[in-house]
Scaffold this motif. Structure first.
Motif, short mmCIF file in Angstrom:
data_model
loop_
_atom_site.label_atom_id
_atom_site.label_comp_id
_atom_site.label_asym_id
_atom_site.label_seq_id
_atom_site.Cartn_x
_atom_site.Cartn_y
_atom_site.Cartn_z
N GLY A 38 -31.79 -13.00 -21.28
CA GLY A 38 -30.40 -13.01 -21.73
C GLY A 38 -30.09 -12.04 -22.84
O GLY A 38 -29.00 -11.42 -22.84
N VAL A 39 -30.99 -11.86 -23.80
CA VAL A 39 -30.66 -11.06 -24.98
C VAL A 39 -31.15 -9.62 -24.91
O VAL A 39 -30.82 -8.82 -25.78
CB VAL A 39 -31.20 -11.72 -26.27
N SER A 40 -31.93 -9.29 -23.86
CA SER A 40 -32.48 -7.94 -23.79
C SER A 40 -31.39 -6.87 -23.71
O SER A 40 -31.43 -5.86 -24.43
CB SER A 40 -33.43 -7.81 -22.59
N VAL A 41 -30.40 -7.09 -22.85
CA VAL A 41 -29.31 -6.11 -22.72
C VAL A 41 -28.47 -6.03 -23.98
O VAL A 41 -28.17 -4.92 -24.47
CB VAL A 41 -28.44 -6.43 -21.48
N SER A 87 -38.19 -9.86 -19.82
CA SER A 87 -37.33 -8.94 -20.56
C SER A 87 -37.14 -7.61 -19.84
O SER A 87 -36.22 -6.85 -20.15
CB SER A 87 -37.91 -8.67 -21.95
N VAL A 88 -38.00 -7.33 -18.85
CA VAL A 88 -37.97 -6.02 -18.18
C VAL A 88 -36.82 -5.89 -17.18
O VAL A 88 -36.10 -4.88 -17.18
CB VAL A 88 -39.32 -5.75 -17.47
N GLY A 89 -36.65 -6.91 -16.32
CA GLY A 89 -35.66 -6.83 -15.25
C GLY A 89 -34.27 -6.39 -15.68
O GLY A 89 -33.70 -5.43 -15.14
N PRO A 90 -33.67 -7.07 -16.67
CA PRO A 90 -32.32 -6.68 -17.10
C PRO A 90 -32.25 -5.27 -17.68
O PRO A 90 -31.17 -4.67 -17.73
CB PRO A 90 -31.99 -7.72 -18.18
N PHE A 101 -21.40 -8.00 -10.29
CA PHE A 101 -21.56 -8.41 -11.68
C PHE A 101 -21.97 -7.22 -12.54
O PHE A 101 -22.59 -6.27 -12.05
CB PHE A 101 -22.61 -9.53 -11.80
N THR A 102 -21.64 -7.26 -13.83
CA THR A 102 -22.03 -6.18 -14.74
C THR A 102 -23.48 -6.37 -15.18
O THR A 102 -24.09 -7.41 -14.94
CB THR A 102 -21.12 -6.17 -15.99
N GLU A 103 -24.04 -5.36 -15.87
CA GLU A 103 -25.41 -5.43 -16.34
C GLU A 103 -25.61 -6.58 -17.32
O GLU A 103 -26.59 -7.31 -17.26
CB GLU A 103 -25.81 -4.10 -16.99
N SER A 104 -24.64 -6.75 -18.23
CA SER A 104 -24.74 -7.83 -19.21
C SER A 104 -24.64 -9.19 -18.53
O SER A 104 -25.39 -10.12 -18.85
CB SER A 104 -23.63 -7.68 -20.26
N GLU A 105 -23.69 -9.31 -17.58
CA GLU A 105 -23.54 -10.57 -16.84
C GLU A 105 -24.81 -10.88 -16.05
O GLU A 105 -25.24 -12.04 -15.99
CB GLU A 105 -22.34 -10.48 -15.89
N ALA A 106 -25.41 -9.85 -15.46
CA ALA A 106 -26.63 -10.05 -14.68
C ALA A 106 -27.75 -10.59 -15.57
O ALA A 106 -28.50 -11.49 -15.18
CB ALA A 106 -27.06 -8.74 -14.03
N GLY A 107 -27.87 -10.04 -16.80
CA GLY A 107 -28.89 -10.51 -17.72
C GLY A 107 -28.72 -11.98 -18.07
O GLY A 107 -29.68 -12.75 -18.08
#
Length: 412
Positions: A158-161, A36-39, A251-257
């Motif tokens: 996936g859901v963290s962002v 959960s940390v990376g994104p 890629f965007t932050e959300s896409e990266a997550g």
């Protein structure tokens, strides 16, 4: 008498179901607090005024905790019993997840160290718990354990962002939410207390706090250790830095997550299938070698690709990660004869292996800062993949590790 027999059977089935839930829930807690940390790094890096090296330390600390604390876990289990030790660990894990998001970078690092120590307990004890509780279904239960770990690891990425982007929430809430899993595991372990107390079997009674000296002379034991360490180094490095790598590719932050979640989804089928296949094979050398090569070609594709085709290479990397992780867990069981020996090999491989893996997030983040790019860090990960293939051919040999010095064999 029939009524008593039915009642006893029902009670045993009830506690068995609870035990399976314990395995699945604890498995779910072993990666989600880290993935959960990376994104979320782009959310808190500026707020906490943290450098790349300091951010790398956030995911390096759990690995250091795994390595340093792992040798003490069998001794704790011997004293308190396996499930009580896991119960205590889940309490500390919950505290660590909550504490780390309450303050600045120092509090974040302290909470991370705390949860890392708790996760180390789960990492060490789960293979032994599976072997002692389900001796005839080791492959199946290892598969379920691995699938649960990776499903929730992927979900956390996936859901963290999206959670952090909700108007009334922030990145701190997105980190804290994963304490729910450890709270649930505490509740289920409490429900199992009557069975734990009434059981005459005390797991790991004869397990030493340190592995036998003879194990350090075993080529296979060292191969399992390096296999374990390198297969951990790559995923934990990707959990930390793959979002940044993807951001540099447009890629965007959300896409990266979500792309990290897709990478981890590649783990799920293989973490279930690989242990079952491995348990049926006399030798795991070929499948271990192939798993390292899957890692290599997946990372090569990630390095060279900037379009949506990268999804295929992320899945390929995930398949490699799932296979290598499952094999590492299986080697603790397949290369030993008893639960005690399995614990000792697990302790050696995870303590030394995670110290190797701890180099990944911190070192690669620092190298990326020095070189102003991710080409060199990715090349290092690809080299590690080839080493995994090499050590896998040794660790996969159909041979049990000797835990007694050769000079004492045959003596009473």
């Amino acid at each position: 008498m029939p009524r008593f027999t039915f009642s006893t059977y029902t009670k045993q089935r009830y506690y068995t179901i609870l035990l399976i839930l314990v395995i699945l829930l604890i498995a779910a807690t072993l990666r989600s607090p880290i993935t959960s940390v990376g994104p979320l790094i782009p959310f808190f890096r500026e707020e906490l005024a943290a450098s790349n090296s300091m951010i790398g330390l956030v995911n390096t600390l759990p690995l250091l905790a795994f390595g340093i604390f792992s040798p003490f876990v069998p001794k704790l289990s011997s004293k308190f019993g396996m499930e009580i030790t896991l119960f205590i660990a889940m309490i500390f894990l919950s505290l660590g997840i909550v504490i780390r998001s309450l303050g600045g970078i120092s509090i974040l690092l302290f909470g991370t160290l705390l949860l890392g120590m708790a996760i180390a307990v789960g990492n060490i004890l789960m293979p032994g718990l599976i072997k002692s509780s389900f001796p005839f279904h080791i492959g199946l239960m290892t598969g379920l354990y691995s699938v649960s770990m990776n499903i929730f690891g992927a979900l956390a990425s996936g859901v963290s962002v999206p959670i952090a982007s909700i108007a009334t929430l922030d990145w701190r809430n997105a980190m804290q939410i994963w304490s729910l899993l450890s709270f649930l595991s505490i509740i289920v372990l409490l429900l199992r207390l009557p069975a734990i107390r009434s059981s005459n079997k005390k797991v790991f009674v004869e397990v030493k706090s340190q592995p036998s000296k003879a194990i350090f002379k075993s080529k296979i034991a060292w191969a399992v250790t390096f296999f374990m360490g390198l297969q951990s180094l790559i995923p934990y490095s990707l959990f930390t830095w793959l979002p940044d790598i993807l951001l540099t590719k447009g890629f965007t932050e959300s896409e990266a997550g979500w792309l990290i979640a897709i990478y981890q989804l590649g783990l799920i089928p293989t973490t279930f299938i690989a242990p079952i296949i491995a348990a049926r094979l006399q030798s795991q050398r070929l499948i271990a070698c192939i798993s390292g090569l899957l890692f290599f070609f997946g990372l090569l594709g990630i390095t060279l690709t900037s379009s949506d085709v990268i999804i295929a290479f992320l899945i390929l990397t995930g398949i490699g990660a799932g296979t290598t992780f499952s094999l590492a867990m299986m080697f603790f069981v397949l290369r030993t004869n008893t639960v005690s020996e399995s614990s000792q090999l697990s302790s050696m491989a995870q303590s030394i292996g995670y110290m190797i893996a701890a180099l990944g997030p911190f070192l690669l983040g620092s190298i990326a800062g020095w070189t102003n790019g991710w080409a060199v860090p990715l090349a290092i990960l690809m080299t590690a993949s080839l080493c995994i293939a090499f050590f896998g051919t040794i660790a996969g040999k159909n041979e049990k590790i000797s835990f007694e010095p050769k000079s004492t064999k045959g003596e009473v």
